[in-house]
Design an enzyme around this catalytic site. Structure first.
Site: not given
Ligand code: PMP
Length: 411
Positions: A122, A199, A202, A225, A365
């Site tokens: 991401h 990270d 998910q 999430k 993203c």
């Molecule tokens: N890493 C992953 C794998 C994600 O799916 C996301 C959210 N789509 C993020 C990071 C970023 O999360 P946040 O926008 O809550 O900081």
């Protein structure tokens, strides 16, 4: 098995209609819905003991402080951390990763050092490292992926070496659904003296995650999430690593003794929490941990996997659909990304919306990953504890409708 009907009753939003149709929410990878039990903690905090933490010597401040710090202990237990000193409250995953980039990486990395990443990251686990590379001269290296979107282990081992200072990897891909072998990656990285940041945006909401079992040095995740509100996230760090780090942000709450010229820092974890934190958010996150643990994390994972497998099977039946990531029979996260020949994912999403079905379309993203997949965008259906196979049937029915519409229009 989860009692999905019972669970659905806890989520007031699921009773609403969208464009005159019952809401089918298939966008939990972007943000999950919130159960009454979590919403109630917010109401209770603001109506009954709203107060700032740590500073006040009065009943409300004491209760707020006690509940905020209890939330930290609850989160520590949720991920198997040794204690509250390992848990830093942040706004979200992105801020947690940036904290490590600024406070750990920038002062330590130099030209010649390497950060090992994957092309499935991401942007939140990519841009902070690009910025670190730009300011320190460190080099970013990328592991190769197998054709079905998993880490190529040979490539990973070949890239790992004495120059590797950090491996930053997503536990579960938010597009492919791939579950990366983080425990094995950590063991290999530690053999060459590199640290590992996971990270968990998910993974933590969807499966049992135990930091001591993984042995990772950092784990970042977001409350929103996993049934909690937006604006609360977590950085887990190993105590000895966090101890060595200087603060990320400066201000109130994180200091010991301050003079006009200098200051000392508070002990862990407060050293990294400058300013008034998201008190209600942290308390609500603890309620979300209670909710998920009461369901059973293994059960939550199994439910998500069953839905993902069912979705893979049903979507495969539709002519012109391409699915991305590991196929059926491989452990995966609770989501499926796909494209449909001749229909842009944004158009798919718009047509589905008319049927009350919420999915996500775009690059999620993860632009470099989409470049690797050779598509500008994908549609993504993502699932959680309140979804059913019936929701996926509605999705499939609506996709047939989308195809008919486009065939009619393009004829
Ligand atoms: N890493 C992953 C794998 C994600 O799916 C996301 C959210 N789509 C993020 C990071 C970023 O999360 P946040 O926008 O809550 O900081």
């Amino acid at each position: 098995m989860l009692d999905v009907e019972g669970i659905r009753n806890d989520f007031p939003i699921l009773a609403r209609q969208v464009h005159g149709k019952p809401l089918v929410y298939l966008d939990s990878a972007a943000t999950s819905q919130k159960p009454r039990q979590v919403l109630e903690t917010l109401r209770e905090y603001y109506e009954e003991y709203n107060s700032n933490v740590h500073r006040g010597i009065h009943a409300l401040a004491e209760k707020a402080t006690e509940r905020y710090e209890a939330a930290r202990e609850r989160v520590a237990r949720f991920i198997g951390a040794a204690g509250p000193q390992n848990i830093i409250f942040t706004r979200n995953t992105t801020e947690a990763i940036n904290l490590v980039a600024y406070a750990w990486a920038r002062p330590r990395l130099h030209e010649g050092d390497e950060i090992l990443l994957t092309p499935m990251e991401h942007h939140s686990n990519l841009i902070p490292w690009q910025l670190v590379a730009r300011s320190t001269g460190a080099r970013l290296r990328y592991v190769q992926l197998t054709p079905d979107g998993r880490i190529d282990w040979t490539s990973f081992l070949a890239l790992l070496g004495p120059k590797t200072r950090l491996v930053a990897v997503t536990h579960v891909s938010n597009v492919l659904g791939t579950i990366n072998p983080v425990r094995e990656m950590v063991a290999a990285a530690h053999r060459v003296g590199a640290l590992v940041l996971v990270d968990g945006a998910q993974s933590v909401p969807h499966m049992p995650v135990d930091v001591r079992e993984l042995d990772c040095d950092f784990l970042a995740f977001s409350g929103h999430k996993m049934l909690a509100p937006t604006g609360i996230g977590v950085l887990y760090g190993k105590e000895e690593v966090l101890e060595e780090m200087e603060p990320f942000l400066g201000g109130g709450e994180m200091i010991g003794e301050v003079t006009l010229e200098s200051a000392t820092w508070r002990e862990l974890p407060w050293k990294f929490e400058a300013g008034t934190p998201n008190i209600a958010g942290a308390i609500a996150l603890a309620a979300a941990c209670d909710y998920l643990d009461a369901l059973g994390r293994e059960e939550v994972y199994r439910h998500g996997l069953e839905l993902a497998e069912y979705a893979l099977r049903r979507l495969q039946e539709i002519d012109g659909v391409t699915l991305y990531g590991p196929g059926p029979g491989v452990a995966r996260g609770a989501l499926v990304a796909f494209t449909m020949k001749g229909i842009h994912p944004h158009d798919i999403s718009t047509i589905l919306d008319q049927d009350g079905i919420a999915i996500r379309a775009g690059h999620h993203c993860a632009q470099p990953l989409h470049r690797w997949l050779n598509v500008p965008a994908t549609a993504r259906a993502s699932f959680y504890i309140y979804n059913t196979c019936g929701d996926i049937d509605s999705l499939v029915q609506s996709l047939y409708r989308a195809r008919e519409y486009f065939e009619y229009v393009l004829r």
